[in-house]
Design an enzyme around this catalytic site. Structure first.
Site, PDB file in Angstrom:
ATOM      1  N   GLY A  39       0.814  -1.214   0.000  1.00 28.18           N
ATOM      2  CA  GLY A  39       0.000   0.000   0.000  1.00 28.18           C
ATOM      3  C   GLY A  39       0.842   1.256   0.000  1.00 28.18           C
ATOM      4  O   GLY A  39       0.566   2.216  -0.734  1.00 28.18           O
TER       5      GLY A  39
ATOM      6  N   TYR B 236      -8.149 -17.896   2.375  1.00 30.29           N
ATOM      7  CA  TYR B 236      -7.535 -16.762   1.691  1.00 30.29           C
ATOM      8  C   TYR B 236      -7.624 -16.943   0.179  1.00 30.29           C
ATOM      9  O   TYR B 236      -7.967 -16.009  -0.553  1.00 30.29           O
ATOM     10  CB  TYR B 236      -6.082 -16.642   2.132  1.00 30.29           C
ATOM     11  CG  TYR B 236      -5.306 -15.514   1.485  1.00 30.29           C
ATOM     12  CD1 TYR B 236      -5.496 -14.196   1.898  1.00 30.29           C
ATOM     13  CD2 TYR B 236      -4.374 -15.767   0.489  1.00 30.29           C
ATOM     14  CE1 TYR B 236      -4.777 -13.156   1.323  1.00 30.29           C
ATOM     15  CE2 TYR B 236      -3.648 -14.739  -0.098  1.00 30.29           C
ATOM     16  CZ  TYR B 236      -3.852 -13.431   0.327  1.00 30.29           C
ATOM     17  OH  TYR B 236      -3.134 -12.411  -0.255  1.00 30.29           O
TER      18      TYR B 236
END
Length: 241
Positions: free
Chosen positions: A14, A149
């Site tokens: 990010g 996941y």
């Protein structure tokens, strides 16, 4: 000037995305829930390097739907949303709790969809909206010990392909970047033996750098990518492809 919302700006990927988009002239909303100090530090750095752009720090617990409305009131112009927030659970499916499954689903799928419901109008305003999910190679290849996941990352890919068709006439592109193994804090817990075993399976014999994932996002956010939509872009060094 375009404005982007980066969900999960506190993570290594990010942060790299924020730095790359800022260098490209974007103003940014940098989202975090944990690691506030890290986000404040690099946002301060961005403000000093790019004084003509705006950089906001915004917080949201993606597990709490009740906070979404208040979170959205902090956002004005939004031309791109990059979903980089998330986590995994390493365990056999038989050992994963219901609460852990709910949390993975909420963070990776449900909350992003709820946000997009409310942000679609802003994204379509300039006819150049961008939606990008940071998925995973496991979303289309799967991984034992990370079955849940893999499932939510697969759900992201299915959503990308469907939503891209739904909003194409609004000028919004919807894509996913699917990294392989990336050199982030999340992967620093591996033993030397585990790392060596993994590298032996990767044709390029190294982990990806967060900046290489950010570079893929940079392209997908660019004007040149206005005809690229509904794709899953692997950045894997040839691993599992």
């Amino acid at each position: 000037m375009p404005y982007g919302l980066v969900m999960g700006a506190s993570g290594d990927i990010g942060e790299a995305i924020c730095r790359r988009l800022a260098a490209n002239g974007w103003s940014l909303y940098c989202h975090y829930y944990q690691n506030e100090e890290k986000v404040l530090n690099f946002v301060s750095d961005l403000r000093s390097h790019y004084p003509q752009q705006d950089f906001f720090v915004v917080s949201l617990d993606m597990l709490k739907e009740s906070e979404i409305t208040g979170f959205l009131t902090q956002l004005f112009q939004v031309d791109a949303v990059i979903f980089s927030a998330g986590h995994t659970v390493y365990d056999l499916l038989t050992e994963v709790s219901s609460e852990a499954i709910d949390a993975l689903w909420q963070v990776h799928v449900k909350t992003p969809l709820l946000l997009l419901q409310q942000l679609q109008g802003k994204l379509s305003a300039g006819k150049q909206g961008r939606v990008i999910f940071i998925g995973s190679v496991y979303g289309h290849r799967g991984s034992s010990m990370e079955t849940v996941y893999s499932a939510v990352k697969g759900a992201q890919e299915a959503f990308v392909k469907a939503y891209a068709k739904e909003v194409a006439t609004l000028g919004i592109t919807v894509n996913a970047v699917a990294p392989g193994a990336v050199d982030t804090r999340m992967n620093q817990e591996w033993t030397e033996e585990e790392q060596a075993e993994l590298l032996a399976k990767i044709p390029m014999n190294r982990l990806a750098k967060p900046a290489e994932i950010a570079a893929a996002c940079s392209y997908l956010c660019s004007p040149e990518a206005s005809y690229t939509t509904g794709i899953i872009l692997p950045v894997t060094g040839g691993w599992m492809e």
